[in-house]
Design a protein around this motif. Structure first.
Motif, short mmCIF file in Angstrom:
data_model
loop_
_atom_site.label_atom_id
_atom_site.label_comp_id
_atom_site.label_asym_id
_atom_site.label_seq_id
_atom_site.Cartn_x
_atom_site.Cartn_y
_atom_site.Cartn_z
N ARG A 109 -26.42 14.35 0.17
CA ARG A 109 -26.11 14.44 -1.25
C ARG A 109 -27.21 15.20 -2.00
O ARG A 109 -26.93 16.06 -2.84
N ARG A 164 -32.58 2.48 -1.97
CA ARG A 164 -31.93 3.53 -1.18
C ARG A 164 -31.22 4.55 -2.05
O ARG A 164 -31.01 5.69 -1.63
N PHE A 165 -30.79 4.15 -3.22
CA PHE A 165 -29.99 5.05 -4.05
C PHE A 165 -30.77 5.66 -5.21
O PHE A 165 -30.22 6.44 -5.97
N ASN A 182 -27.00 9.99 1.85
CA ASN A 182 -27.76 10.25 0.64
C ASN A 182 -28.67 11.47 0.79
O ASN A 182 -28.93 12.17 -0.20
N LEU A 197 -26.34 5.09 5.36
CA LEU A 197 -26.67 5.56 4.01
C LEU A 197 -27.69 6.69 4.02
O LEU A 197 -27.62 7.59 3.19
N VAL A 256 -30.90 9.57 -5.32
CA VAL A 256 -29.57 10.13 -5.56
C VAL A 256 -29.15 9.88 -7.00
O VAL A 256 -28.66 10.78 -7.69
#
Lengths: 217, 217
Positions: A71, A136-137, A68, A64, A140
């Motif tokens: 991204r 983690r996201f 990410n 990830l 993003v």
DNA sequence: AATTCTTTCAAACGTTTGTTTGAATTTGCA
DNA sequence: TGCAAATTCAAACAAACGTTTGAAAGAATT
């Protein structure tokens, strides 16, 4: 410390766990099956990772993080190259989807599998895992959400957030299930073609995001 | 035979298993936690269902059967009421989505949970479960696929099948995760409003299905 | 070469897993 | 009421689970 030997053992465990998690799920995969596949001692898992839960997070984090990071880089690059011009919806969608999809067509053998894993984690029941993913996201999500908001200016908030949700659904499902399109279509769809998957997904999601509002406030 | 007592035990097990499967997943749920919640003896599971695998399928079948039956009925009704007229895309989408979504807003307490379970089963790794689902969904899939094919006449096969796949993704994700839209939107989205969810999903998917072809053959 | 730290290993820890057994209990029917 | 089938129960089964231990082996440092 033997840098290479340490790395090899840790990497073997990560690789083996990754494959088994895809095939059997997190709960369905035993540490003993992992160490058997990796050909290492079972105690090595707890020595290097501490617990099964930590191993799961390490497996996910390894993939990830670069996805990410790319991204965010690609969105930043889009903003920079556009100057003060408006972002294009399809460009932003490609920047979001491609880093994950490219892994599916990537060179290394295991990378194909991890894509399915990434698609599945969102529907995992474990609360600990959901908290981990939220962390983690976060970047993003925030960056892309505001980018989409800039583009879809006329869409009411209600419709906007629902469609972000549906978009994630289409994306996760596509990452998760790499066989169904081929089976459903009788071989017409080619999941091995990274370009085909990406452009089809972008076209569908863009169409959904641009659809006329249902008339919410 | 005591019809009620038998039914009660079987139903208690199904209800308890259903809730736990949603919270912990299939592999994460032990039969002992099921019988504890259902307040029955552990041997009752194997007496009434035979095995854990069969229990899983029984839990799913109980909910899927009425849902998929209604889906077929509603599509048939649409065809009949339209005579020789063309099917409307939004009508078909509502006929497909609503029977499942209605369970989420249904009266009985447990019914809210099963919706999440239905959304998640498609990403389950178990091969046996996938075969089971393939059987249960065959009729619905075939009938709805041909209905969509009649409506989207101009769409190339390649685009068509990909979009069916993306549609399933948006639907499953919506069924599966009943909290994310609320969190993402800061409370703007209301998953408790069956009408809101349905119309938002229909609008997004219809937009995606109607999007211009990417230029495939 | 001696010493310290890191890594591996076989073995076992106590729990929990799905499943089975055989007797006790309850039920439906004559 | 009496018999037979259906159902429940406590108890146990072997197997597998995540985790821990303490010693052996290896690598790095002095």
């Amino acid at each position: 410390m033997s840098e290479s030997s340490t790395t090899d053992t840790k990497t073997s465990i990560l690789d083996a766990a990754e494959m088994l998690f895809v095939e059997k799920g997190f709960d369905g995969t035993s540490l003993r099956s992992v160490v058997a596949k990796a050909d290492v001692n079972i105690a090595a898992v707890h020595y290097h990772f501490g617990s099964k839960e930590s191993l799961i997070q390490a497996v996910l984090a390894r993939r990830l993080e670069p996805i990410n990071r790319e991204r965010l880089e690609r969105l930043a690059a889009l903003r920079e190259s556009n100057g003060k011009g408006e972002l294009q919806l399809e460009d932003v969608l490609r920047a979001l989807f491609e880093p994950a999809l490219r892994l599916a067509g990537g060179g290394e053998p295991g990378s194909n599998n991890i894509v399915r894993l990434i698609g599945r984690i969102f529907s995992e029941p474990s609360h600990a895992l959901q908290l981990f993913l939220k962390d983690r996201f976060r970047d993003v999500f925030e960056n892309y959400t505001s980018a989409f908001r800039e583009i879809l200016t006329e869409l009411p908030d209600l419709d906007f957030y629902w469609r972000i949700h549906f978009m994630l659904g289409a994306m996760c499902h596509t990452l998760c299930d790499r066989e169904r399109p081929v089976i459903l279509s009788g071989g017409v769809c080619d999941v091995e073609s990274q370009h085909e998957v990406l452009e089809q997904l972008v076209a569908f999601v863009a169409g959904g995001l641009r659809a006329q509002s249902t008339g919410g406030k």
